[in-house]
Design a protein around this motif. Structure first.
Motif, short mmCIF file in Angstrom:
data_model
loop_
_atom_site.label_atom_id
_atom_site.label_comp_id
_atom_site.label_asym_id
_atom_site.label_seq_id
_atom_site.Cartn_x
_atom_site.Cartn_y
_atom_site.Cartn_z
N ILE A 39 55.09 42.91 33.58
CA ILE A 39 53.74 42.53 34.00
C ILE A 39 52.82 42.40 32.80
O ILE A 39 52.04 41.44 32.69
N LYS A 40 52.90 43.35 31.87
CA LYS A 40 52.05 43.28 30.67
C LYS A 40 52.33 42.01 29.88
O LYS A 40 51.41 41.35 29.39
N THR A 41 53.61 41.65 29.75
CA THR A 41 53.99 40.44 29.03
C THR A 41 53.41 39.21 29.71
O THR A 41 52.84 38.32 29.05
N GLU A 42 53.53 39.15 31.02
CA GLU A 42 53.02 37.99 31.76
C GLU A 42 51.48 37.91 31.68
O GLU A 42 50.92 36.82 31.59
N LEU A 43 50.81 39.06 31.71
CA LEU A 43 49.35 39.05 31.58
C LEU A 43 48.94 38.53 30.21
O LEU A 43 47.95 37.79 30.09
N LYS A 44 49.68 38.90 29.18
CA LYS A 44 49.38 38.40 27.84
C LYS A 44 49.57 36.89 27.77
O LYS A 44 48.77 36.19 27.13
N LYS A 45 50.62 36.39 28.42
CA LYS A 45 50.84 34.94 28.44
C LYS A 45 49.70 34.23 29.17
O LYS A 45 49.25 33.16 28.76
N PHE A 46 49.22 34.83 30.27
CA PHE A 46 48.09 34.26 31.01
C PHE A 46 46.85 34.23 30.13
O PHE A 46 46.15 33.21 30.05
N GLU A 80 49.38 28.24 36.55
CA GLU A 80 50.79 28.57 36.79
C GLU A 80 51.06 30.05 36.48
O GLU A 80 51.70 30.75 37.26
N ARG A 81 50.55 30.51 35.36
CA ARG A 81 50.74 31.91 34.97
C ARG A 81 50.02 32.85 35.94
O ARG A 81 50.51 33.93 36.25
N PHE A 82 48.86 32.42 36.40
CA PHE A 82 48.09 33.23 37.35
C PHE A 82 48.89 33.47 38.62
O PHE A 82 49.00 34.60 39.09
N SER A 83 49.48 32.40 39.15
CA SER A 83 50.27 32.53 40.39
C SER A 83 51.44 33.49 40.19
O SER A 83 51.71 34.34 41.05
N TYR A 84 52.12 33.37 39.05
CA TYR A 84 53.27 34.23 38.78
C TYR A 84 52.83 35.69 38.61
O TYR A 84 53.47 36.60 39.14
N CYS A 85 51.73 35.90 37.90
CA CYS A 85 51.23 37.26 37.68
C CYS A 85 50.82 37.92 38.99
O CYS A 85 51.10 39.10 39.22
N VAL A 86 50.15 37.17 39.85
CA VAL A 86 49.72 37.70 41.15
C VAL A 86 50.94 38.13 41.96
O VAL A 86 50.95 39.20 42.57
N LYS A 87 51.96 37.30 41.95
CA LYS A 87 53.19 37.62 42.68
C LYS A 87 53.80 38.92 42.15
O LYS A 87 54.15 39.82 42.92
N LYS A 126 43.88 41.40 39.49
CA LYS A 126 43.87 40.06 40.05
C LYS A 126 42.46 39.47 40.03
O LYS A 126 42.28 38.29 39.74
N SER A 127 41.47 40.29 40.32
CA SER A 127 40.09 39.83 40.34
C SER A 127 39.64 39.39 38.94
O SER A 127 39.01 38.34 38.78
N ARG A 128 40.01 40.16 37.94
CA ARG A 128 39.62 39.80 36.57
C ARG A 128 40.33 38.53 36.12
O ARG A 128 39.74 37.69 35.42
N MET A 129 41.57 38.38 36.53
CA MET A 129 42.30 37.16 36.18
C MET A 129 41.68 35.96 36.86
O MET A 129 41.52 34.89 36.25
N ALA A 130 41.32 36.10 38.13
CA ALA A 130 40.70 35.00 38.88
C ALA A 130 39.37 34.60 38.24
O ALA A 130 39.05 33.41 38.15
N SER A 131 38.60 35.60 37.79
CA SER A 131 37.33 35.31 37.14
C SER A 131 37.54 34.54 35.85
O SER A 131 36.80 33.58 35.54
N ALA A 132 38.56 34.94 35.08
CA ALA A 132 38.86 34.26 33.82
C ALA A 132 39.29 32.82 34.08
O ALA A 132 38.92 31.90 33.36
N LEU A 133 40.07 32.63 35.15
CA LEU A 133 40.54 31.29 35.50
C LEU A 133 39.38 30.41 35.96
O LEU A 133 39.29 29.24 35.58
N ALA A 134 38.48 31.00 36.72
CA ALA A 134 37.33 30.24 37.22
C ALA A 134 36.39 29.85 36.07
O ALA A 134 35.74 28.80 36.12
#
Length: 87
Positions: free
Chosen positions: A28-35, A49-56, A76-84
């Motif tokens: 998970i940490k690796t995938e978050l870094k990629k995101f 794409e990375r967001f969807s995988y990380c959420v899963k 997930k909320s912080r990732m969504a905010s970054a994506l938005a």
């Protein structure tokens, strides 16, 4: 060291579970870094794409009680905010 047979078994089981949990957290940490790298680049398609995988993966970890559900929700909320913010 435990002397009782059931306690000895628990030690072995806990060691196995600890290794599994560590593996899941590492993934998970690796995938978050990629995101985060995709967001830093400004590559919205890759970030989505990375967001969807990380959420899963986060949801799977929450289901297995590796992370607390509120921790997963916060991540997930912080990732969504970054994506938005990319839009």
């Amino acid at each position: 060291m435990p002397n009782i047979k059931s306690a000895k078994k628990r030690v072995l089981v806990i060691e196995k579970k600890t290794l599994q949990n560590r593996m899941i957290k590492s993934t998970i940490k690796t995938e978050l870094k990629k995101f985060e790298a995709a967001v830093a680049e400004g590559n919205k398609a890759l970030a989505q794409e990375r967001f969807s995988y990380c959420v899963k993966k986060l949801d799977q970890a929450a289901a297995k009680h590796v992370y607390h559900k509120n921790t997963v929700s916060r991540k997930k909320s912080r990732m969504a905010s970054a994506l938005a913010a990319l839009a």
